[in-house]
Enzyme design. Structure first.
Site, PDB file in Angstrom:
ATOM      1  CD  GLN A  68      -2.983  -1.489   2.049  1.00 50.47           C
ATOM      2  OE1 GLN A  68      -2.404  -1.759   3.139  1.00 50.47           O
ATOM      3  NE2 GLN A  68      -4.078  -0.136   1.422  1.00 50.47           N
TER       4      GLN A  68
ATOM      5  CG  ASN B 108      -3.509  -7.418   7.613  1.00 53.30           C
ATOM      6  OD1 ASN B 108      -3.869  -6.657   8.761  1.00 53.30           O
ATOM      7  ND2 ASN B 108      -3.327  -7.045   6.979  1.00 53.30           N
ATOM      8  CD  GLU B 109      -8.340  -6.999   8.236  1.00 47.25           C
ATOM      9  OE1 GLU B 109      -7.877  -7.005   6.852  1.00 47.25           O
ATOM     10  OE2 GLU B 109      -8.278  -6.191   9.001  1.00 47.25           O
TER      11      GLU B 109
END
Ligand code: BGC
Length: 386
Positions: A18, A155-156
Site C-alpha cells: 500500500q 494480517n487479517e
C-alpha cells in the site's frame, strides 16, 4: 480523565504493497494490470516508501510515539520460489534497525494480503503446499527479526481466507465469498509453522483478525451467529495460547435472514462507504477477549477513511474511549496502532484517505495532518484528551 497505562504502546501501521510502490512481483500488481481489471486504478509508485521509509519512521519517532507496524513484502524477498534476495532482507533489516535506534518498537507483519506471483500461480493458499511455502519464507526472514518484540505473522487471516490469495477478490468483507474451509485449514497450519520457526526469537508472535462488530437484525440472532462463525469466531478461537492477538476494527455489519444488510438509511458513512461507528473497537475487543480465552490483545489497526481530519479525531477519540472502557474491565490490551500512518493505496483506489499524514502524489512529500500531532500528544501523556 481517561488514562492509559505507561507501558501501553502507541503508534501507527502501514503495509508494504500500500505504500512502497512498484511492487511488480506481487499478485496484486498483476491484478491491477489485468486487461479486465475491476480496480479503479493501479498502485504505481504509491507513497514511494521503498525509498522514503526513513521519513516514515521519523514521522513517528520524532513525535514520541512508541511503535511502528510495517510489513515485509514476501514478493520482494522471495521473487521466485526458493530464491531469496539478500539485498531485500538487508533492506528490511535497516528499517528494523532505524526503529530500534530511534526508540520505536517495530511490529513486523510478515504477510499483509499480497503474495508472490509464483505462489498465486501455484494455487495460492488453496495449494496443499501453501503452509510449507510460507514457513520456508518465515525461516528466511527470522534472522532479520532479531531484537523485534512483536511479530504479526498473518494480517487479517480471516479476510485472507476469504480472498484465498489465488486471484483477486473485493476486500470488503460483505462482498467476499465465505472462507474456504481448506484455505482456513492451510492458514492455521501456516500460523503454527510460523510460530515454530520464530520460536528461536524472544518476540511475541500472533496474527491479526478483522472484527466487524456484527449485529443481528431483529429476529436474526441465529443467522448472525452462523454467518459470523467461519468468518471471525473460528479464527479468534484458533488464537488461544498465542502470545497476542491483533484486533482490527473499523465498522459494524448488520446480518439479516439472507446475510449482510446495507448500511442503515441516513447513517453517516466514511469514504469507504462504511457506517461511521467508532464503537466497533470496544465491541470487537470484548468479543476477541472472550473467544480467544483471554489472549493478550493488541489493536493492530483502527481508523477512518475521511477527508475531514476533525472527523478523524472524533472517530479516534470515541474508539479510544471505548477501548479504555474495555481495559477498565480487566481486558489486557497492550497497545494501539492507528491505521494508517500515511494516505495509501486502498486495494484498488487512492480515494479513501486513512492517513494521519497525506502524500503529495508528485513529489511524495509527507504532509502531516493535525491528527498526527493530536494522537502524538495522547501517546506521550497517556491521557485521552480532545
Ligand atoms: C487492512 C488494510 C486496509 C484497511 C482499511 C484492513 O482490512 O489490513 O490493508 O487498508 O483495513 O480497509
Amino acid at each position: 480523565m481517561i488514562t492509559f497505562p505507561e507501558s501501553f504502546l502507541w503508534g501507527a501501521a502501514t503495509a508494504a504493497h500500500q505504500i512502497e510502490g512498484n511492487n511488480t512481483n506481487a499478485d496484486w500488481w498483476a491484478r491491477e494490470h489485468a486487461a479486465d481489471t475491476e480496480l479503479a486504478e493501479p498502485s504505481g509508485d504509491a507513497a514511494d516508501s521503498l525509498h522514503r521509509w526513513p521519513e516514515d519512521v521519523a514521522l513517528l519517532a520524532d513525535r514520541g510515539f512508541g511503535a511502528y507496524r510495517f510489513s515485509l513484502e514476501w514478493a520482494r524477498i522471495e521473487p521466485e520460489e526458493g530464491q531469496f534476495s539478500r539485498a531485500m532482507l538487508q533492506h528490511y533489516r535497516r528499517i528494523v534497525d532505524a526503529c530500534l535506534d530511534s526508540g520505536l518498537a517495530p511490529m513486523v507483519t510478515l504477510h499483509h494480503f499480497t503474495n508472490p506471483r509464483w505462489f498465486a500461480r501455484r494455487g495460492g493458499w488453496s495449494s496443499p503446499r501453501a503452509a510449507e511455502r510460507f514457513a520456508r519464507y518465515v525461516e528466511a526472514v527470522t534472522p532479520i527479526l532479531d531484537g523485534v518484540s512483536w511479530i504479526c505473522d498473518i494480517n487479517e487471516v480471516n479476510m485472507l481466507s476469504m480472498t484465498r490469495g489465488e486471484e483477486g477478490n473485493e476486500m470488503t468483507a460483505a462482498s467476499l465469498p465465505a472462507p474456504s474451509p481448506l484455505v482456513t485449514e492451510h492458514l492455521i497450519d501456516a500460523h503454527h509453522r510460523a510460530k515454530d520457526a520464530l520460536s528461536t526469537l524472544p518476540a511475541a508472535v500472533g496474527w491479526s483478525v478483522a472484527g466487524q462488530a456484527f449485529h443481528a437484525a431483529d429476529g436474526c440472532a441465529e443467522e448472525m451467529a452462523a454467518y459470523r462463525y467461519p468468518r471471525e469466531d473460528l479464527f479468534l478461537e484458533a488464537s488461544r495460547g498465542d502470545d497476542f492477538l491483533g484486533v482490527q476494527a473499523y465498522l459494524r455489519t448488520f446480518i439479516g435472514a439472507d446475510g449482510p444488510l446495507p448500511v442503515p438509511a441516513g447513517a453517516e458513512t466514511t469514504l469507504m462507504g462504511w457506517e461511521y461507528f467508532p464503537q466497533a473497537l470496544e465491541i470487537c475487543i470484548r468479543h476477541a477477549w472472550e473467544l480467544s480465552g483471554h489472549t493478550p490483545l493488541f489493536v493492530t489497526e483502527n481508523g477512518i477513511a475521511t477527508a475531514d481530519d476533525e472527523r478523524r479525531k472524533d472517530y479516534t477519540f470515541d474508539a479510544l474511549a471505548g477501548l479504555a472502557n474495555a481495559m477498565a474491565d480487566g481486558i489486557d490490551v497492550r497497545g494501539y496502532l492507528h491505521w494508517s500512518l500515511l494516505d495509501n493505496y486502498e486495494w484498488g483506489t487512492y480515494r479513501p484517505t486513512f492517513g494521519l499524514v497525506g502524500i503529495d502524489p508528485k513529489t511524495f512529500d509527507r504532509l502531516p495532518k493535525p491528527s498526527l500531532d493530536w494522537l502524538a500528544r495522547i501517546a506521550r501523556s497517556g491521557e485521552l484528551v480532545r
